[in-house]
Scaffold this motif. Structure first.
Motif, short mmCIF file in Angstrom:
data_model
loop_
_atom_site.label_atom_id
_atom_site.label_comp_id
_atom_site.label_asym_id
_atom_site.label_seq_id
_atom_site.Cartn_x
_atom_site.Cartn_y
_atom_site.Cartn_z
N LEU A 14 0.83 -1.21 0.00
CA LEU A 14 0.00 0.00 0.00
C LEU A 14 0.86 1.26 0.00
CD1 LEU A 14 -2.94 -0.70 2.50
CD2 LEU A 14 -3.02 -0.68 0.00
N ALA A 15 1.91 1.24 0.83
CA ALA A 15 2.79 2.41 0.90
C ALA A 15 3.47 2.67 -0.45
CB ALA A 15 3.84 2.20 1.99
N GLN A 16 3.86 1.59 -1.13
CA GLN A 16 4.49 1.73 -2.45
C GLN A 16 3.53 2.36 -3.44
OE1 GLN A 16 4.98 -1.84 -4.94
NE2 GLN A 16 7.15 -1.32 -5.07
N LEU A 17 2.27 1.91 -3.44
CA LEU A 17 1.28 2.50 -4.34
C LEU A 17 1.05 3.98 -4.02
CD1 LEU A 17 -1.44 -0.33 -4.48
CD2 LEU A 17 0.23 0.26 -6.25
N ARG A 18 1.00 4.29 -2.73
CA ARG A 18 0.77 5.69 -2.35
C ARG A 18 1.92 6.59 -2.81
NH1 ARG A 18 2.96 8.37 1.54
NH2 ARG A 18 3.57 6.55 2.77
N ARG A 19 3.14 6.14 -2.63
CA ARG A 19 4.28 6.96 -3.04
C ARG A 19 4.27 7.21 -4.54
NH1 ARG A 19 7.23 3.30 0.62
NH2 ARG A 19 7.43 4.36 2.64
N ARG A 20 3.80 6.24 -5.29
CA ARG A 20 3.76 6.41 -6.75
C ARG A 20 2.77 7.50 -7.16
NH1 ARG A 20 4.21 0.17 -9.06
NH2 ARG A 20 6.37 -0.16 -8.38
N THR A 21 1.77 7.74 -6.32
CA THR A 21 0.82 8.82 -6.61
C THR A 21 1.28 10.15 -6.04
OG1 THR A 21 -0.49 8.47 -4.60
CG2 THR A 21 -1.09 7.18 -6.55
N LYS A 22 2.46 10.14 -5.38
CA LYS A 22 3.05 11.35 -4.79
C LYS A 22 2.14 11.97 -3.73
CE LYS A 22 5.32 12.32 -9.19
NZ LYS A 22 4.56 11.33 -9.97
N LYS A 23 1.45 11.13 -3.01
CA LYS A 23 0.61 11.60 -1.90
C LYS A 23 1.28 11.28 -0.57
CE LYS A 23 -4.11 11.22 -3.86
NZ LYS A 23 -3.79 10.83 -5.24
N SER A 24 1.17 12.20 0.38
CA SER A 24 1.56 11.90 1.74
C SER A 24 0.45 11.07 2.38
CB SER A 24 1.78 13.18 2.54
OG SER A 24 0.54 13.86 2.72
N GLN A 25 0.71 10.51 3.55
CA GLN A 25 -0.33 9.76 4.25
C GLN A 25 -1.52 10.67 4.55
OE1 GLN A 25 1.80 8.16 7.61
NE2 GLN A 25 2.38 6.30 6.50
N ARG A 26 -1.25 11.90 4.93
CA ARG A 26 -2.33 12.85 5.24
C ARG A 26 -3.15 13.16 3.99
NH1 ARG A 26 -2.65 15.75 9.60
NH2 ARG A 26 -0.42 15.49 10.04
N GLN A 27 -2.48 13.36 2.86
CA GLN A 27 -3.20 13.67 1.62
C GLN A 27 -4.07 12.50 1.18
OE1 GLN A 27 0.34 14.70 -0.59
NE2 GLN A 27 -0.28 16.85 -0.74
N LEU A 28 -3.56 11.28 1.34
CA LEU A 28 -4.38 10.11 0.99
C LEU A 28 -5.61 10.03 1.89
CD1 LEU A 28 -4.93 7.54 -0.56
CD2 LEU A 28 -3.39 6.31 0.99
N ALA A 29 -5.42 10.29 3.17
CA ALA A 29 -6.56 10.27 4.10
C ALA A 29 -7.62 11.28 3.69
CB ALA A 29 -6.08 10.54 5.53
N LEU A 30 -7.20 12.48 3.32
CA LEU A 30 -8.15 13.51 2.91
C LEU A 30 -8.87 13.11 1.63
CD1 LEU A 30 -6.07 16.74 3.65
CD2 LEU A 30 -8.10 15.93 4.88
N THR A 31 -8.15 12.51 0.70
CA THR A 31 -8.76 12.05 -0.56
C THR A 31 -9.83 11.00 -0.27
OG1 THR A 31 -6.72 12.48 -1.79
CG2 THR A 31 -8.30 10.96 -2.79
N LEU A 32 -9.52 10.07 0.62
CA LEU A 32 -10.48 9.02 0.95
C LEU A 32 -11.71 9.60 1.65
CD1 LEU A 32 -8.00 6.27 2.21
CD2 LEU A 32 -9.26 6.27 0.06
N CYS A 33 -11.49 10.56 2.54
CA CYS A 33 -12.63 11.19 3.22
C CYS A 33 -13.54 11.90 2.22
CB CYS A 33 -12.13 12.18 4.26
SG CYS A 33 -11.43 11.41 5.74
N ASP A 34 -12.92 12.60 1.27
CA ASP A 34 -13.71 13.32 0.26
C ASP A 34 -14.51 12.36 -0.60
OD1 ASP A 34 -11.21 15.91 -0.36
OD2 ASP A 34 -12.79 15.72 1.17
N SER A 35 -13.87 11.26 -1.04
CA SER A 35 -14.55 10.34 -1.95
C SER A 35 -15.62 9.52 -1.23
CB SER A 35 -13.54 9.40 -2.61
OG SER A 35 -12.82 8.66 -1.63
N ALA A 36 -15.41 9.23 0.08
CA ALA A 36 -16.38 8.43 0.83
C ALA A 36 -17.41 9.29 1.55
CB ALA A 36 -15.65 7.55 1.84
N GLY A 37 -17.17 10.61 1.58
CA GLY A 37 -18.11 11.51 2.23
C GLY A 37 -18.12 11.36 3.74
N ILE A 38 -16.93 11.07 4.32
CA ILE A 38 -16.84 10.89 5.78
C ILE A 38 -15.65 11.70 6.29
CG2 ILE A 38 -17.85 8.58 5.76
CD1 ILE A 38 -15.00 7.49 5.92
#
Length: 415
Positions: A14-38
């Protein structure tokens, strides 16, 4: 493999996939919150996933969208972590321990033998090993690790399952060693240090069995370089010196220069200036003192220009920027731009040396170039060097150029 290890492997994936998108852990969390509406997914939750403490079953569809990964692959990887029968981690993450179990490593040949190998087969293997080296000049470890592991696995199997003369066996062992060296180098660049160490160990065994001391020294020196760069400085120093002894005085000029450069780097990383500078001088003398012995193919890249780069890197580590900056500036002005990873790495030492020379504005400018160059690279080394330079520039955050740089890219320190 234990459940804990499987979960850790899944988390690393998972960490490898995240780094390839150039997202920090915080940025990924925000993206997931936005897409899931939570609002319940935080950076800490993502961190738990990547440490293997939790499996994000409910969030796999959202993760697949955020990370640009096929959902079925994530689901199979999660099943792997749970040890379900249909679970499998995607191929590029297979370890050498799985591909080359101990029972296969240069074991005595069995009674059932396959086809007989000859000169043409060895030539083909040699060409494939060199093709990997040339690919490594322009691609990063994350892009090459899967084909490198496949090649190494295939050549070991060939050794186990074929028949050949004694001369062909020696040549085949040399090809195993050469493939092990470049596979180890690629794995190290991808951040897979345990796999790299295993590959180097296999290669050393094969090279010694073939009686090629210079090749064995190259593998030992490669492992010494990894130790040096991963906090095992004393082991790196000892192994780098052992590689020089292994090769002996009769090795050709390029390998001798390379092995002495690794000695210099090991001492420089340990902050030992005098032995480092002495070894740098010896490396240049070795390259100039051609004893007439033909250089092996794998040493094609060892040139006076590359020795200049090592000089500059060592001087940077020793906090001697007035010697490092001119050398790096000169080399980079004429370095092959297609070798993007090396250009990014060398610019990272230039940026660090500029910071040491109290030129933070120029250092910030160089760091922006590094980040732009390395954005698409799957290289753990360039990512680590970027973090080192950003941390170093943090000492100059009163400078506007540095503040702007850290505002734009400070999140990379979290990766």
């Amino acid at each position: 493999m234990s459940e804990s290890e499987r979960r850790q492997r899944f988390g690393a994936y998972l960490a490898q996939l995240r780094r390839r998108t150039k997202k920090s852990q915080r940025q990924l969390a925000l993206t997931l919150c936005d897409s899931a509406g939570i609002t319940s997914i935080t950076r800490n939750e993502v961190s738990r996933w990547e440490r293997g403490e939790r499996i994000p079953d409910l969030w796999l569809p959202f993760l697949a969208a955020a990370l640009g990964a096929p959902l079925h692959e994530l689901e199979r990887a999660a099943a792997y972590a749970r040890n379900e029968a249909d679970g499998v981690l995607p191929g590029p993450n297979a370890t050498l321990a799985e591909l080359l179990p101990e029972s296969e490593l240069l074991a005595p040949r069995g009674a059932l033998r396959g086809r007989r190998l000859g000169t043409e087969d060895i030539s083909s293997l040699s060409a494939r090993a060199h093709a990997l080296r040339l690919a490594d000049d322009v691609l990063s470890g994350g892009d090459l690790i899967a084909p490198a592991f496949r090649e190494l696995h295939a050549v070991v199997r060939l050794y186990q399952e074929s028949t050949f003369s004694e001369d062909t066996e020696r040549s085949l062992l040399i090809q195993i060693a050469e493939l092990a060296q470049i596979s180890g180098w690629i794995a190290s660049d991808a951040g897979r240090h345990a796999d790299a160490e295993r590959a180097y160990g296999l290669g050393i065994s094969a090279a010694r069995k073939a009686g090629d001391r210079t090749l064995a020294a190259n593998l030992a020196g490669s492992l010494a370089y990894q130790h040096t760069n991963t906090g095992r400085q004393r082991e790196g120093i000892d192994l780098a010196h052992a590689a020089v002894e292994e090769a002996g005085p009769d090795a050709s000029a390029k390998p001798r220069a390379l092995f002495l450069d690794r000695v210099a780097w090991a001492h420089a990383k340990a902050g030992e200036a005098q032995p480092a500078i002495r070894a740098l001088g010896q490396a240049h003398e070795a390259l100039e003192d051609d004893n007439g012995a033909a250089a092996p193919t794998w040493a094609y890249w060892v040139t006076s220009e590359e020795l200049d780069v090592m000089d500059a890197r060592a001087f940077t580590e020793l906090r001697r920027p007035l010697r490092a900056v001119p050398l790096l500036s000169d080399v980079l002005a004429r370095y092959d731009a297609t070798h993007v990873r090396e250009v990014a790495l060398y610019r990272s030492w230039l940026a660090e040396a500029l910071a040491d020379a109290n030129e933070p504005e120029q250092a910030a400018q160089e760091t922006r170039r590094i980040i732009e160059l390395s954005g698409d690279l799957t290289s753990d080394r360039t990512a680590e060097r970027t973090r080192v330079v950003l941390e170093r520039l943090g000492e100059h955050d009163e400078v506007s150029e540095v503040r702007e740089l850290l505002n734009d890219y400070g999140h990379l320190l979290l990766l």
